[in-house]
Structure formats: C-alpha cells, structure tokens
Design an enzyme around this catalytic site. Structure first.
Site, PDB file in Angstrom:
ATOM      1  N   ARG A  66       0.765  -1.345  -0.022  1.00 56.59           N
ATOM      2  CA  ARG A  66      -0.044   0.133  -0.013  1.00 56.59           C
ATOM      3  C   ARG A  66       0.879   1.589  -0.036  1.00 56.59           C
ATOM      4  O   ARG A  66       0.504   2.110  -0.679  1.00 56.59           O
ATOM      5  CB  ARG A  66      -0.833   0.003   1.100  1.00 56.59           C
ATOM      6  CG  ARG A  66      -1.659   1.323   1.237  1.00 56.59           C
ATOM      7  CD  ARG A  66      -2.819   1.343   2.213  1.00 56.59           C
ATOM      8  NE  ARG A  66      -2.736   0.468   3.477  1.00 56.59           N
ATOM      9  CZ  ARG A  66      -2.122   0.345   4.534  1.00 56.59           C
ATOM     10  NH1 ARG A  66      -1.200   1.509   4.718  1.00 56.59           N
ATOM     11  NH2 ARG A  66      -2.129  -0.518   5.429  1.00 56.59           N
ATOM     12  N   TYR A 115     -18.778  16.595 -12.733  1.00 55.74           N
ATOM     13  CA  TYR A 115     -19.090  15.270 -12.895  1.00 55.74           C
ATOM     14  C   TYR A 115     -19.912  14.759 -11.661  1.00 55.74           C
ATOM     15  O   TYR A 115     -19.759  15.218 -10.485  1.00 55.74           O
ATOM     16  CB  TYR A 115     -17.720  14.523 -12.873  1.00 55.74           C
ATOM     17  CG  TYR A 115     -18.055  12.813 -12.816  1.00 55.74           C
ATOM     18  CD1 TYR A 115     -18.515  12.368 -13.920  1.00 55.74           C
ATOM     19  CD2 TYR A 115     -17.779  12.092 -11.632  1.00 55.74           C
ATOM     20  CE1 TYR A 115     -18.488  10.867 -13.967  1.00 55.74           C
ATOM     21  CE2 TYR A 115     -18.033  10.797 -11.628  1.00 55.74           C
ATOM     22  CZ  TYR A 115     -18.423  10.011 -12.836  1.00 55.74           C
ATOM     23  OH  TYR A 115     -18.609   8.805 -12.562  1.00 55.74           O
ATOM     24  N   ASP A 123     -10.030  19.406 -12.356  1.00 56.70           N
ATOM     25  CA  ASP A 123     -10.236  17.867 -12.972  1.00 56.70           C
ATOM     26  C   ASP A 123     -10.076  18.306 -14.366  1.00 56.70           C
ATOM     27  O   ASP A 123     -10.907  18.911 -15.180  1.00 56.70           O
ATOM     28  CB  ASP A 123     -11.880  17.443 -12.568  1.00 56.70           C
ATOM     29  CG  ASP A 123     -12.202  16.131 -13.085  1.00 56.70           C
ATOM     30  OD1 ASP A 123     -11.341  15.799 -13.736  1.00 56.70           O
ATOM     31  OD2 ASP A 123     -12.762  15.689 -12.294  1.00 56.70           O
ATOM     32  N   LYS A 143     -10.564   7.537 -18.196  1.00 50.13           N
ATOM     33  CA  LYS A 143     -11.024   8.077 -19.463  1.00 50.13           C
ATOM     34  C   LYS A 143      -9.828   8.084 -20.462  1.00 50.13           C
ATOM     35  O   LYS A 143      -9.299   7.238 -20.654  1.00 50.13           O
ATOM     36  CB  LYS A 143     -11.684   9.276 -18.955  1.00 50.13           C
ATOM     37  CG  LYS A 143     -12.614   9.557 -17.962  1.00 50.13           C
ATOM     38  CD  LYS A 143     -14.007   8.385 -18.110  1.00 50.13           C
ATOM     39  CE  LYS A 143     -14.674   8.205 -16.758  1.00 50.13           C
ATOM     40  NZ  LYS A 143     -15.197   9.345 -15.835  1.00 50.13           N
TER      41      LYS A 143
HETATM   42  C1  PLP Z   1     -15.439   9.596 -14.705  1.00 48.20           C
HETATM   43  C2  PLP Z   1     -15.212  11.010 -14.003  1.00 48.20           C
HETATM   44  C3  PLP Z   1     -14.674  10.969 -12.552  1.00 48.20           C
HETATM   45  C4  PLP Z   1     -14.763  10.011 -11.827  1.00 48.20           C
HETATM   46  O1  PLP Z   1     -13.613   9.066 -11.984  1.00 48.20           O
HETATM   47  P1  PLP Z   1     -13.971   7.644 -11.836  1.00 48.20           P
HETATM   48  O2  PLP Z   1     -12.903   6.939 -12.465  1.00 48.20           O
HETATM   49  O3  PLP Z   1     -15.224   6.921 -12.254  1.00 48.20           O
HETATM   50  O4  PLP Z   1     -14.023   7.314 -10.159  1.00 48.20           O
HETATM   51  C5  PLP Z   1     -14.316  12.384 -12.141  1.00 48.20           C
HETATM   52  N1  PLP Z   1     -14.199  13.538 -12.958  1.00 48.20           N
HETATM   53  C6  PLP Z   1     -14.549  13.541 -14.314  1.00 48.20           C
HETATM   54  C7  PLP Z   1     -14.741  14.540 -15.223  1.00 48.20           C
HETATM   55  C8  PLP Z   1     -15.123  12.183 -14.861  1.00 48.20           C
HETATM   56  O5  PLP Z   1     -15.456  12.073 -16.136  1.00 48.20           O
END
Ligand code: PLP
Length: 381
Positions: free
Chosen positions: A50, A102, A174, A199
């Site tokens: 970890r 999101y 983000d 993504k």
């Molecule tokens: C999908 C997404 C998240 C969350 O991420 P996960 O990997 O699904 O936990 C956060 N911010 C944005 C802009 C996203 O598209």
C-alpha cells in the site's frame, strides 16, 4: 534538453528494470517485500504494497511529467483521487466548486463530505467573479472542471488561480475531459490536477483509476501520507495498463481531436440537429477562451436533437457508437445525459444547466471518421 510531450508519453517514468533490463516496467504483483535487515527496507521505502510499489512509482512519474508537474499520486479511481485531496481539509473548512462537475463529484461533496463537516458552495465558474463572491474566511480549495460534462463550460484557469491564491486557497482542476495533451492546468497557475484515468489517460475502457499531480513538495508529502493512510491505491496490474495506455496518449488524442472536430462540423450542418456544443467550433460562446488555454478540443461533442424521443432513436440506432456511460476510450460511445449521467440531478437544475431531454453526448473514438459520419447520417435520417 527538455523532451516534447510525445517523447515524455513514451519515456517519462519508465526506466529499464535494474535486475533484468526489462524495457517495460514489470507488474510488481506483491503485497510485501523482504527486508535485508531489520527496519531497513530496500530503497528505504519498499516495506508494504500500500505504501510503495515500483509499477505505481512509474505511473506516478509518468503523469507528473505529462502534466508539467513534479509529483504524481495514483489512486484506485478518479473519485478516490478527489476524495483523498479533500481529506487534507478539516470540518468547518469551505470549498468553492464548479456547479456542473461530474455527477459523482457532486454526490461525493454533498452526500458524503458535507456530512463530515466540510462546507461547499457551488457556482458557475464561467464567470470568475462568481468564484470571488463565494470565497469565505475558511475557503481552502477552489475546485473546477473545464471543459465540463456535458455542457462544455470553460473556466478561465488563470483568473480562477488568481482568485484562489488571493484568498489563500488552492486551485484544483479536474482535467479528465481535456487530458494533459490538450490542457496543462499547472502551467496556467493551478496547484493541483486530478484525473479519472479511467477516461482519456488510459483510453482503452478496461480499468478504473485516478491520478493527482502537484508541483509543491510539501503538498505532495501530504497527499502521499493520505494515500497511504486512507489506502485507496490502484493495483499493480492497473498501473501497468495505464502506463501502456499513456504510451499512445499523443497519437490517440490527436485522432480524438480531429474526429471530434469533423463530427462537430458535420452535425452543425445537419438539418435534424438543433444545436452542437463543441469548444472547437466558433459557435461555442467561449471558443476564444478555450482556444487560448487548450491546444485541442477532444472527442467530446454534445448535440441537441430536440426531444427525448429523437435522442432515444439516435442513441439506439447508431452502429459504431455503443450506448454506454463513460468516455475517452478508443471506441465511440453515445449517451443521453438526462436519463443516464445526470438522471440524479433534479429536473429544474438540469434545465438551468442546459441538459435538455434531447441532449445527446458523443464520445468520438478513433475509428475512421468517414465511418462515423456515415453512421450518424444514417441514424439521424
Ligand atoms: C469519470 C469521471 C470522474 C470519476 O472518475 P472514476 O474513475 O469513475 O471514479 C471524475 N471526474 C470526471 C470529469 C469524470 O469524467
């Protein structure tokens, strides 16, 4: 000599493995490490999985370089990355957040972290004055997303950073939607970049992951402490796969950008489409700002086809666009935000944000653009 992005995508963080010379960082699938002497773990830090893992180290170094940062910290998901960042704060501290983040981020803030005593104000960050107006004495973080999902709102990152810093707060961005290929928030004054590497960064729709990048050494120390103390770490296999995805990030993003623009232009000229939302089109109300802080506009395109019935017909009759949540993979996807990603948002708020029943979101993949256009033409016709 400072390498260019495409070279960093291939080389950053990945050195031949010292024992065998393996060119690709191996998957160190282990929970613990034998210590040569009592309390003297190898490398001074390899004592438990970890706390430290060499495959994770390579991924963290790679994303740090791609985001023009100094330190990367990897997590099991995008949401755990954001949650861990917020765990720096204490009950009573205040966060100003973009209102169109999101959906999972909004849920984490309002349903989980607010219950533990953090306070949130949600604003439309297209106008930086809204951020300034929401600042309080205990504001510790301004959290924005740009472009946002699915309305492609753009936040002026230089302006947001100035406002946050004047208040003694940090700016976190983000950057999931843009990817570091198109936008590097740390170069524009942000303190923290977060990614859902699920993504574009991984890009192959085969894992869930999250990343945080910072420049400041003390902030990185804090985040590493929390990464270990909270424990939402990614497994070595997922780190390996993300590193493999990153090696083609520049090629994939170049194609996503090109296909996204081609699809957006095609749809803008189509009689059955009421509106196309794409920051790369001059018709986008913030196109000038987008062009200033981004070098490409991704494969994310939103279109309004007028009614839910037509959104349903379109999304169900496409051949190459799978009807699915998520985005940023090599394969094209389609979704209807009002019934999928934004179903949990109350209807009046959805409408206020522009998420109409006829809104369809496309994640344009890297297939042959002509096949995608033919598919769209047929499904719309
Ligand atoms: C999908 C997404 C998240 C969350 O991420 P996960 O990997 O699904 O936990 C956060 N911010 C944005 C802009 C996203 O598209």
């Amino acid at each position: 000599m400072s390498p260019r992005f495409d070279t960093l995508a291939i080389h950053a963080g990945v050195e031949p493995e010292p024992v065998t010379g393996a060119v690709m960082t191996p998957i160190f699938q282990t929970s613990t490490y034998a210590q040569p002497a009592l309390a003297e773990p190898k490398g001074g830090r390899f004592d438990y999985g970890r706390t430290a893992n060499p495959t994770r180290d390579a991924l963290e170094a790679s994303i740090a370089a791609l985001e023009s940062g100094k330190h990367g910290v990897a997590f099991a998901s995008g949401l755990s990355a954001i949650e861990t960042l917020l765990k720096r704060l204490s009950a009573g501290d205040h966060v100003v957040s973009e209102e169109n983040t999101y959906g999972g981020t909004t849920r984490l803030f309002t349903k989980v972290l607010a219950r533990l005593g953090l306070e949130f104000t949600f604003v439309d960050t297209r106008d930086p004055a809204n951020i300034a107006a929401a600042i309080r004495p205990r504001t510790k973080l301004v959290h924005v997303e740009t472009p946002t999902n699915p309305m492609m709102r753009i936040c002026d990152l230089r302006a947001a950073a100035e406002i946050a810093h004047a208040a003694g707060a940090l700016l976190s961005v983000d950057n999931t939607y843009a990817s570091p290929y198109n936008q590097r928030p740390l170069e524009l004054g942000a303190d923290v970049v977060v990614h859902s590497s699920t993504k574009y960064v991984n890009g192959h729709s085969d894992l869930i992951g999250g990343l945080v990048v910072v420049r400041d050494d003390a902030l990185a120390e804090e985040l590493r402490y929390l990464q270990n103390a909270s424990g939402a770490v990614p497994g070595p296999m997922d780190c390996f796969l993300t590193l493999r995805g990153i090696k083609t990030l520049h090629l994939r993003m170049g194609r996503h950008n090109a296909n996204g623009l081609t699809v957006a232009r095609f749809l803008a000229a189509h009689p059955r489409v009421d509106r196309v939302i794409y920051p790369g089109l001059a018709s986008h109300p913030q196109h000038t700002l987008a062009a200033r802080q981004m070098s490409g506009f991704t494969g994310m395109v939103a279109v309004d086809v007028g009614t839910l019935a037509r959104a349903k017909a379109l999304s169900e009759s496409l051949e190459y666009f799978a009807l699915a949540e998520s985005l940023g993979g090599v394969e094209s996807l389609v979704s209807v935000p009002a019934l999928m990603t934004h179903a949990a948002v109350p209807e009046d708020r959805r409408t206020a944000m522009g998420v109409t029943p006829g809104l369809v979101r496309l994640s344009v993949g890297i297939e042959a653009a002509d096949d995608l256009l033919e598919d769209l033409a047929r499904a719309l016709g």
